[in-house]
Design an enzyme around this catalytic site. Structure first.
Site, PDB file in Angstrom:
ATOM      1  N   GLY A  59       0.863  -1.097   0.029  1.00  0.00           N
ATOM      2  CA  GLY A  59       0.065   0.091  -0.128  1.00  0.00           C
ATOM      3  C   GLY A  59       0.758   1.402   0.007  1.00  0.00           C
ATOM      4  CB  SER A  60       0.117   4.731   0.681  1.00  0.00           C
ATOM      5  OG  SER A  60      -0.951   4.801  -0.412  1.00  0.00           O
TER       6      SER A  60
END
Length: 335
Positions: A63-64
């Site tokens: 993810g980020s």
């Protein structure tokens, strides 16, 4: 939390202070005195696999949480400067494909620190794969930079079964899927989605690099006086100190006004990055947070993963907040 992991380490030496994998189990079941076969069978047959070390052996889309490494690579390569801005209007369209921002309508014009703080996908699509006349890193430079940050390789921690994870590239995709590499694959990699796989320990190590302003060491447990873990600059990501400071600012802004602003009420300052990692079309995404405290003179790095926990800001950040709150109160009582 049914399944997840928490890592707390000291960012200068990268000494592991806490390593937790959930669900837990009773070690006493494996002693010679134990004859509880029923409990052992329940442990072995538990669908949540409590014997599996998610912190070091579990591999997940980042993810980020990987965006600080991507931004640092783009700054270091001269793809952007601290003042470069791109317009986020809701996403990018390439042919029939649309690559969205998480915020409908986009975030407006943004530079790198705000892109980190608000996790603006469009910014990372562009610096990763380029768009129109704007040239990005491209998958070769992006993959090389991520590997320099330790992704796709074991850290060498003193535990068996550590996973290496995966940094995908055209050669891997051709061998694994017999498919060509598309620009969309680069976009997905740049925001920590698609085929990239990381361990929570790798995320914690990356975070310690920014927290310590560029020190790069192997995570370890051994705290005996004879143990010396040296900073290995030759093997480090090699990010310019000025760019490290830019990433640190973006991760501080994540707490000041971004996706981890709930940490701002704590008595010590902090910095971090949230992540929401898509992995299934039917299950909730994995929730992640990674960060450090205090901001200027860091003493701890905390990385949290909650499997199928949903939004990182909604479920991983509160776990980190509880740990940070305990730490600040006990730190104050010791001083």
């Amino acid at each position: 939390v049914a399944r997840g992991a928490v890592i707390v380490l000291e960012p200068i030496s990268v000494e592991i202070l806490t390593l937790v994998s959930l669900p837990t189990f009773d070690n006493n079941l494996f002693t010679l005195r134990s004859n509880d076969r029923v409990a052992l069978n329940e442990l072995f047959e538990n669908p949540d696999h409590p014997l599996f070390s998610r912190a070091t052996s579990g591999t997940y889309p980042s993810g980020s949480t990987i965006k600080p490494a991507v931004a640092a690579a783009a700054l270091n390569a001269g793809v952007i400067t601290r003042n470069t801005t791109f317009l986020s209007s809701g996403g990018l369209r390439v042919g029939q494909w649309f690559f969205p921002d998480w915020k409908p309508g986009g975030h407006g014009r943004t530079e790198v620190t705000r892109a980190i703080a608000e996790s603006i996908n469009t910014f990372f699509y562009i610096i990763g794969g380029g768009y129109g006349d704007i040239k990005g890193l491209g998958i070769d430079r992006l993959a090389l930079a991520l590997r320099k940050f330790g992704f796709g390789a074991r850290t060498g921690i003193e535990l068996p079964g550590e996973a290496a994870g995966l940094v995908p590239d055209p050669e891997w995709k051709d061998n694994a899927k017999q498919e060509i590499w598309y620009i969309g694959d680069t976009y997905h990699t740049a925001i920590g989605q698609g085929d990239i796989l990381v361990t929570p320990l790798q995320i914690a190590r990356m975070t310690s690099y920014f927290a310590s302003k560029g020190l790069w060491s192997k995570p370890h447990f051994d705290i005996s006086p004879e143990t010396v873990v040296e900073n290995n600059n030759s093997d480090s990501p090699g990010i310019d100190p000025e760019h490290i400071e830019t990433i640190r600012t973006g991760m501080r802004d994540t707490v000041r006004f971004g996706s981890a602003r709930s940490l701002g009420v704590l008595s010590a300052t902090s910095a971090g990055k949230t992540g929401t990692a898509q992995w299934s079309s039917t299950a909730k995404p994995h929730a992640l947070f990674t960060g450090w405290m205090p901001y200027t003179e860091p003493e701890i790095v905390i990385t949290v993963l909650i499997e199928a926990g949903g939004e990182g800001s909604a479920s991983a950040v509160p776990v980190a907040k509880e740990i940070m709150d305990w730490w600040t109160k006990n730190r104050e009582s010791r001083n």
